[in-house]
Scaffold this motif. Structure first.
Motif, short mmCIF file in Angstrom:
data_model
loop_
_atom_site.label_atom_id
_atom_site.label_comp_id
_atom_site.label_asym_id
_atom_site.label_seq_id
_atom_site.Cartn_x
_atom_site.Cartn_y
_atom_site.Cartn_z
N MET A 1 0.82 -1.20 0.00
CA MET A 1 0.00 0.00 0.00
C MET A 1 0.87 1.26 0.00
O MET A 1 1.81 1.37 0.77
CB MET A 1 -0.91 -0.01 1.23
N SER A 2 0.53 2.19 -0.88
CA SER A 2 1.23 3.48 -0.97
C SER A 2 0.19 4.59 -0.98
O SER A 2 -0.95 4.39 -1.38
CB SER A 2 2.06 3.55 -2.25
N TYR B 1 -11.06 5.42 15.06
CA TYR B 1 -9.99 6.40 14.99
C TYR B 1 -10.65 7.75 15.20
O TYR B 1 -11.51 8.15 14.44
CB TYR B 1 -9.27 6.34 13.64
N LEU B 2 -10.27 8.39 16.27
CA LEU B 2 -10.82 9.71 16.59
C LEU B 2 -9.72 10.74 16.41
O LEU B 2 -8.66 10.62 17.02
CB LEU B 2 -11.34 9.73 18.03
N ARG B 3 -9.98 11.71 15.59
CA ARG B 3 -8.99 12.75 15.33
C ARG B 3 -8.74 13.58 16.58
O ARG B 3 -9.67 13.89 17.31
CB ARG B 3 -9.48 13.66 14.23
N GLN B 4 -7.49 13.92 16.78
CA GLN B 4 -7.14 14.74 17.94
C GLN B 4 -7.70 16.16 17.78
O GLN B 4 -8.19 16.75 18.72
CB GLN B 4 -5.63 14.80 18.10
N HIS B 5 -7.63 16.70 16.59
CA HIS B 5 -8.13 18.05 16.33
C HIS B 5 -9.36 17.95 15.45
O HIS B 5 -9.32 17.33 14.39
CB HIS B 5 -7.06 18.90 15.65
N THR B 6 -10.44 18.53 15.90
CA THR B 6 -11.69 18.49 15.15
C THR B 6 -12.46 19.77 15.35
O THR B 6 -12.31 20.44 16.37
CB THR B 6 -12.55 17.27 15.56
N GLU B 7 -13.30 20.09 14.38
CA GLU B 7 -14.14 21.28 14.49
C GLU B 7 -15.26 21.05 15.50
O GLU B 7 -15.92 21.97 15.95
CB GLU B 7 -14.77 21.64 13.14
N LYS B 8 -15.53 19.80 15.85
CA LYS B 8 -16.64 19.46 16.72
C LYS B 8 -16.18 19.23 18.16
O LYS B 8 -16.68 18.35 18.84
CB LYS B 8 -17.34 18.21 16.19
N PRO C 1 -5.90 4.41 -0.65
CA PRO C 1 -4.50 4.23 -1.07
C PRO C 1 -4.32 4.65 -2.53
O PRO C 1 -5.22 4.44 -3.36
CB PRO C 1 -4.26 2.73 -0.92
N THR C 2 -3.18 5.24 -2.84
CA THR C 2 -2.85 5.61 -4.21
C THR C 2 -2.57 4.36 -5.03
O THR C 2 -2.94 4.26 -6.19
CB THR C 2 -1.62 6.55 -4.23
N SER C 3 -1.91 3.39 -4.42
CA SER C 3 -1.64 2.11 -5.07
C SER C 3 -1.59 1.03 -3.99
O SER C 3 -1.56 1.32 -2.80
CB SER C 3 -0.34 2.15 -5.87
N LEU D 1 -1.84 7.59 7.57
CA LEU D 1 -2.07 6.14 7.63
C LEU D 1 -3.38 5.83 8.36
O LEU D 1 -4.18 5.01 7.90
CB LEU D 1 -0.89 5.43 8.31
N LEU D 2 -3.62 6.49 9.47
CA LEU D 2 -4.87 6.27 10.20
C LEU D 2 -6.09 6.71 9.39
O LEU D 2 -7.13 6.06 9.43
CB LEU D 2 -4.83 7.01 11.55
N GLU D 3 -5.95 7.78 8.63
CA GLU D 3 -7.04 8.23 7.75
C GLU D 3 -7.34 7.19 6.68
O GLU D 3 -8.49 6.96 6.32
CB GLU D 3 -6.70 9.58 7.11
#
Length: 127
Positions: free
Chosen positions: A11-12, A76-83, A59-61, A49-51
């Motif tokens: 995966m790339s 997976y919970l983002r550390q920075h979020t608008e919410k 993945p691109t490839s 990678l988490l996204e």
């Protein structure tokens, strides 16, 4: 042998507006019940990678196999979020009341159930 939840095959990934790959030809398996850590310097691709694992980026490839969310829970919970004014529980896409397997997981990671009802903005980066 535990069932694999994620399997990455060569995966790339690179962003469309960038010349360089964030990561290339990555291969791994993550099995049910695993505890993993992703370590790297700032800008090395950990969040990207988490996204990809969360399905927010493709993945691109190469190829990423993801087992059904109906058979395993991962989050997976983002550390920075608008919410950031929402409670932690608001970020889950399944019904916690009907998911009794979540409670032993919280205990396994040393978290109390009260963390689910805290404002997201009150958590430290490691929580």
């Amino acid at each position: 042998m535990k069932k694999s939840i994620f399997i990455a095959h060569n995966m790339s990934f690179k962003y469309p507006d960038q010349d360089n790959f964030v990561f290339q030809k990555v291969c791994f398996k993550i099995s049910a019940g695993s505890t993993i850590g992703i370590i790297g310097s700032n800008g090395s691709g950990k969040t990207t990678l988490l996204e990809v694992l969360a399905g927010r980026l493709k993945p691109t490839s190469g190829h990423l196999e993801v087992q059904s969310k109906k058979s395993h829970y991962y989050c997976y919970l983002r550390q920075h979020t608008e919410k950031s004014d929402l409670l932690v529980v608001d970020f889950f896409d399944f019904d916690l009341a009907n998911s009794p397997e979540i409670w032993p997981l919280l205990d396994h990671y040393g978290l109390s159930d009260s963390i689910l009802y805290q404002p997201w903005s009150s958590l430290s980066g490691g929580e």
